[in-house]
Write a protein that holds these residues in place. Sequence first.
Motif, PDB file in Angstrom:
ATOM      1  N   SER A 213     -98.173  -5.187  46.491  1.00 17.90           N
ATOM      2  CA  SER A 213     -99.282  -6.131  46.612  1.00 17.90           C
ATOM      3  C   SER A 213     -98.929  -7.171  47.674  1.00 17.90           C
ATOM      4  O   SER A 213     -97.879  -7.076  48.316  1.00 17.90           O
ATOM      5  N   GLU A 214     -99.807  -8.166  47.845  1.00 20.83           N
ATOM      6  CA  GLU A 214     -99.566  -9.189  48.867  1.00 20.83           C
ATOM      7  C   GLU A 214     -98.205  -9.845  48.666  1.00 20.83           C
ATOM      8  O   GLU A 214     -97.764 -10.060  47.544  1.00 20.83           O
ATOM      9  N   SER A 231     -93.865 -11.343  45.543  1.00 21.64           N
ATOM     10  CA  SER A 231     -95.146 -10.664  45.730  1.00 21.64           C
ATOM     11  C   SER A 231     -96.054 -10.750  44.514  1.00 21.64           C
ATOM     12  O   SER A 231     -95.627 -11.068  43.401  1.00 21.64           O
ATOM     13  N   GLN A 510    -103.762 -12.944  61.358  1.00 21.44           N
ATOM     14  CA  GLN A 510    -102.762 -11.876  61.458  1.00 21.44           C
ATOM     15  C   GLN A 510    -101.771 -12.095  62.596  1.00 21.44           C
ATOM     16  O   GLN A 510    -100.964 -11.211  62.899  1.00 21.44           O
ATOM     17  N   GLY A 530    -101.988  -7.884  58.705  1.00 20.00           N
ATOM     18  CA  GLY A 530    -102.588  -8.620  57.597  1.00 20.00           C
ATOM     19  C   GLY A 530    -102.403 -10.107  57.789  1.00 20.00           C
ATOM     20  O   GLY A 530    -101.684 -10.556  58.699  1.00 20.00           O
ATOM     21  N   SER A 549    -100.329 -10.109  53.937  1.00 20.97           N
ATOM     22  CA  SER A 549    -101.236  -9.700  52.872  1.00 20.97           C
ATOM     23  C   SER A 549    -101.341  -8.178  52.749  1.00 20.97           C
ATOM     24  O   SER A 549    -101.911  -7.678  51.784  1.00 20.97           O
ATOM     25  N   ASN A 550    -100.789  -7.430  53.721  1.00 23.52           N
ATOM     26  CA  ASN A 550    -100.834  -5.960  53.641  1.00 23.52           C
ATOM     27  C   ASN A 550     -99.580  -5.396  52.974  1.00 23.52           C
ATOM     28  O   ASN A 550     -99.186  -4.259  53.221  1.00 23.52           O
ATOM     29  N   ASN A 551     -98.912  -6.232  52.146  1.00 28.89           N
ATOM     30  CA  ASN A 551     -97.783  -5.834  51.289  1.00 28.89           C
ATOM     31  C   ASN A 551     -96.464  -5.676  52.040  1.00 28.89           C
ATOM     32  O   ASN A 551     -95.501  -5.142  51.480  1.00 28.89           O
TER      33      ASN A 551
END
Length: 560
Positions: A213-214, A231, A510, A530, A549-551
């Motif tokens: 996750s984020e 996270s 980003q 992200g 935010s894209n892990n």
Amino acid sequence: MTKSTITSTELNYIVFRYLQESGFTHSSFALGYEAGISKCDIDGNTVPPGALVTIVQKGLQYIELEANLETSELDVDDDFSLLQPLDLITKDVNELQQIIREKKKEKLLKECDKDKEKDKEYIQEHERQLGGERERERQDRDKDQERDKEKMERDKEQEREKEKQHAERKDKARIDENGGSGGPEPMDITPSSQSVPCEISSSDVTILEGHGSEVFACAWSPAGSLLASGSGDSTARIWTIPDGPCGSSMQISPPNVHVLKHFKGRTNEKSKDVTTLDWNGEGTLLATGSYDGQARIWSREGELKNTLIKHKGPIFSLKWNKKGDFLLSGSVDKTAIVWDTKTWECKQQFEFHSAPTLDVDWRNNNSFATCSTDNMIYVCKIGENRPMKGFSGHQGEVNAIKWDPTGSLLASCSDDGTAKIWTLKQDKYLYDFKEHSKEIYTIRWSPTGAGTNNPNQQLVLASASFDSTIKLWEVEVGRLLYSLNGHRQPVYSVAFSPNGEYIASGSLDQCLHIWSVREGRVLKTYRGGGGIFEVCWNREGDKIAACFSNNTVCVMDFRM
């Protein structure tokens, strides 16, 4: 002489009539008769006439038992309903009282079990409702974020259109001024090569994958090449980043990683999302704060050492003091707690705020500041039951507070769009910076000036805002030094390099920008996959980490 016989029914009737004529008419004993003692074990047996005396004595004992019970606050009828008719004949008063006590105890235990079951069902129903509320809150949050994103896209498109129109108007004005399109263009139309930032290639960046996750937080260990990340997948991770250049070559042999699970079992628990983390000064212990209100202490090898349980709401901020003997936590439960790291017990809980505590920061080893959504800032000291100082002046939630390197100035930023500087010498703010047009999310002091490793450089405060800018403030005179305008969306994080010459910033657009503090311009840019929630420099100042935010977590080299 012929031997007389009498049945239990006849005997029971004789006893009942005897007691009735003696003035005894208690309903419980009458019920014993009407229910029929003839159904007991003595039914059908021959009872000698002398037994009548014994049974009459039992009746008299029964009257005595009733008299004893009536002197108490008990319900006599209710007590006798616990006895069997045969008990009245075969037991003495003490035995009957013992039977009553035991029966009442059994009855009470059964009622308690029923109450516990009802409580359990209530709690389960409450938890189901709470889970539904959390899911609805999350859905509402997602919808709000989506609306904000769409609005920002519209604003961005409008801004581009305005810029285009503005450029067209400028071009038209130049054409009119030169009398046609054949005249020479001014030299400042094309930006100089110095103002064009260097784009950092993805091949020069190490991308750390594994979170589900984020990634909200990241921090380098002060004593080595370890990088911690926290996270929304309810885990933290400790990555070992090898020396040498970053890039795709590292992806062949991915860095060693320890996974710090904040849940038990196979599936994660959203209530245990990691919200904040901090290394101690030696880099031997990592503290993580979670949405479940617990702080956890881990070794650098990822071993869980302690779990600190006292907060009643999510922890949003965790800080070790410089000495390392205390850990400070701030929570949505409106309190801040100082933990003794020798015993891992709560040293003191501070309950001054009337709303969630958003940030905490040590002034020195024994005093610290807290800020809250109640717009207030408090300066507290261990052992004191009242704040040393209370600062009021913000007109919105206070998102972050930071002491300068000497602990003499306190900076704060708020949803009211201002950053303020405070000193313990006065109640009112020293400076009030109002140049931002939207909420200010975070602030950072430069590692420069008196008391730092860079004493010959001026002290600077950086503020990052939802207006997409970072502003640098010259604190000695209280003025704006630079407004850094390279981002297109809210800026969530800023961090100074250890030498104070550069600053890194991360945004929802980003992009990670690296700026020159001296010149106020972008030097390098990395475009990720992200929004960026946090950026940080390693101790040597030659590597920068950012969490997305894209892990993912990205690590890149910095050399000028």
